[in-house]
Design a protein around this motif. Structure first.
Motif, PDB file in Angstrom:
ATOM      1  N   CYS A 152       0.889  -1.177   0.007  1.00  0.00           N
ATOM      2  CA  CYS A 152       0.029   0.047  -0.003  1.00  0.00           C
ATOM      3  C   CYS A 152       0.806   1.268   0.009  1.00  0.00           C
ATOM      4  O   CYS A 152       1.915   1.187   0.875  1.00  0.00           O
ATOM      5  CB  CYS A 152      -0.921   0.045   1.413  1.00  0.00           C
ATOM      6  SG  CYS A 152      -1.928   1.494   1.304  1.00  0.00           S
ATOM      7  N   SER A 154      -0.259   5.320   0.628  1.00  0.00           N
ATOM      8  CA  SER A 154      -1.366   6.189   0.907  1.00  0.00           C
ATOM      9  C   SER A 154      -0.713   7.607   1.076  1.00  0.00           C
ATOM     10  O   SER A 154       0.419   7.889   1.209  1.00  0.00           O
ATOM     11  CB  SER A 154      -1.916   5.670   2.214  1.00  0.00           C
ATOM     12  OG  SER A 154      -0.869   5.802   3.322  1.00  0.00           O
ATOM     13  N   ALA A 219      -5.504   3.355  -9.618  1.00  0.00           N
ATOM     14  CA  ALA A 219      -4.953   1.927  -9.199  1.00  0.00           C
ATOM     15  C   ALA A 219      -6.001   1.372  -8.592  1.00  0.00           C
ATOM     16  O   ALA A 219      -6.963   2.217  -7.966  1.00  0.00           O
ATOM     17  CB  ALA A 219      -3.510   2.067  -8.660  1.00  0.00           C
ATOM     18  N   GLY A 221      -7.763   0.529  -5.028  1.00  0.00           N
ATOM     19  CA  GLY A 221      -7.680   1.248  -3.942  1.00  0.00           C
ATOM     20  C   GLY A 221      -8.764   1.912  -3.397  1.00  0.00           C
ATOM     21  O   GLY A 221     -10.053   1.401  -3.696  1.00  0.00           O
ATOM     22  N   LEU A 242      -3.914   3.484  -1.906  1.00  0.00           N
ATOM     23  CA  LEU A 242      -3.676   2.594  -3.492  1.00  0.00           C
ATOM     24  C   LEU A 242      -2.782   1.395  -3.025  1.00  0.00           C
ATOM     25  O   LEU A 242      -2.010   1.407  -2.367  1.00  0.00           O
ATOM     26  CB  LEU A 242      -2.801   3.532  -4.465  1.00  0.00           C
ATOM     27  CG  LEU A 242      -3.585   4.932  -4.782  1.00  0.00           C
ATOM     28  CD1 LEU A 242      -2.543   5.611  -5.805  1.00  0.00           C
ATOM     29  CD2 LEU A 242      -4.915   4.725  -5.445  1.00  0.00           C
ATOM     30  N   ALA A 247       0.770   0.855  -7.178  1.00  0.00           N
ATOM     31  CA  ALA A 247       0.507   1.825  -6.240  1.00  0.00           C
ATOM     32  C   ALA A 247       1.536   2.970  -6.248  1.00  0.00           C
ATOM     33  O   ALA A 247       0.960   4.163  -6.295  1.00  0.00           O
ATOM     34  CB  ALA A 247       0.139   1.358  -5.098  1.00  0.00           C
TER      35      ALA A 247
END
Length: 272
Positions: A152, A154, A219, A221, A242, A247
């Motif tokens: 991930c 973010s 993407a 997410g 994401l 990501a």
């Protein structure tokens, strides 16, 4: 719910949610740095008793929440204590996380904040904590059901505007092309707005405006945005998570677009 009070002086609030996944899956999501960062805020966890648990709520160390792990029993329970989360005069807070397996491949996650006090000075703030977890638990549930274990990246942007919240909220979702979104509806942002496309998983009521979107563009997410009245202003956090191999590149591409777009429309725009 009100703060619970015991004769000993202990006070506590708690929130819980049932989520998909085994206890091991859920533990990785709530008790490791990469897991917590995938649905909450960027976090670091030393996975042991005596280790540090740090949540980064914004740029700079002044916005970090730092706690010490006082109990560590994977994949069932851990507790962390923090001193300064409620300010320099605030009480020490113990936060306990509990994972309880259920039949059908789900678990109940419970978080309990407890502290000792002889007055009601901190009760309202802790009640806000309880309601805040309800919101983040929606993101946790979506993460575990759709993106569990994926890498991930973010980021967060935030603007502020004047009360009333309805007008400031509309100043966000209107130009984004997301006003009037309905749960289960496929949505996408308007031309000129940062590019997003996906399904509306939750649309909050007018008194508590909120949008939770499950993305497939830019993407796979999650995006969460809401209006938060505080100190006479309306804060508009937009959190973007994401996932997967795309990501990192997607975040590098769209985060500057979000920063610029919010800065053009709202005072107090900042990145998180």
């Amino acid at each position: 719910m009100p703060v619970r009070k015991e004769a000993s002086g202990r006070r506590y609030v708690q929130a819980e949610v049932e989520v998909p996944g085994s206890p091991e899956d859920v533990w990785r999501a709530i008790a490791t740095g990469p897991g917590i960062s995938s649905w909450f805020v960027p976090s670091d966890v030393e996975e042991r008793e005596g280790g540090a648990a740090i949540s980064h709520f914004g740029p700079g160390t002044s916005m970090d929440s730092v706690a010490t792990i006082t109990a560590w029993d994977p994949p069932r329970r851990f507790t962390a204590e923090s001193q300064d989360d409620m300010g320099p005069e605030g009480p020490k807070v113990a936060t306990e996380w509990i994972v309880e397996a259920r039949s059908g491949g789900t678990c109940v996650v419970r978080v309990v904040h407890s502290w000792f006090a002889s007055t009601d000075d901190w009760d309202k703030q802790f009640e806000g904590h309880e309601q805040g977890w309800v919101v983040f638990f929606r993101i946790l549930s979506l993460y575990l059901s759709r993106f569990r274990g994926q890498p991930c990246v973010s980021f967060q942007v935030m603007g502020t505007g004047p009360a009333p919240h309805a007008a400031t909220w509309n100043a966000l979702v209107g130009p984004l092309g997301l006003a009037g979104a309905a749960e289960g509806q496929r949505v996408s942002t308007a031309p000129g707005a940062p590019p997003l496309a996906g399904v509306a998983e939750r649309v909050g009521p007018s008194e508590y405006p909120e949008l939770l979107l499950r993305l497939d563009e830019p993407a796979p997410g999650i995006v969460h945005m809401f209006a938060l009245p505080m100190a006479g202003q309306i804060f508009l956090p937009v959190r973007v998570y994401l996932y997967g191999d795309e990501a990192k590149a997607a975040a590098a591409r769209v985060e500057p677009l979000w920063q610029a777009w919010m800065a053009e429309r709202f005072s107090g725009q900042q990145a998180g």
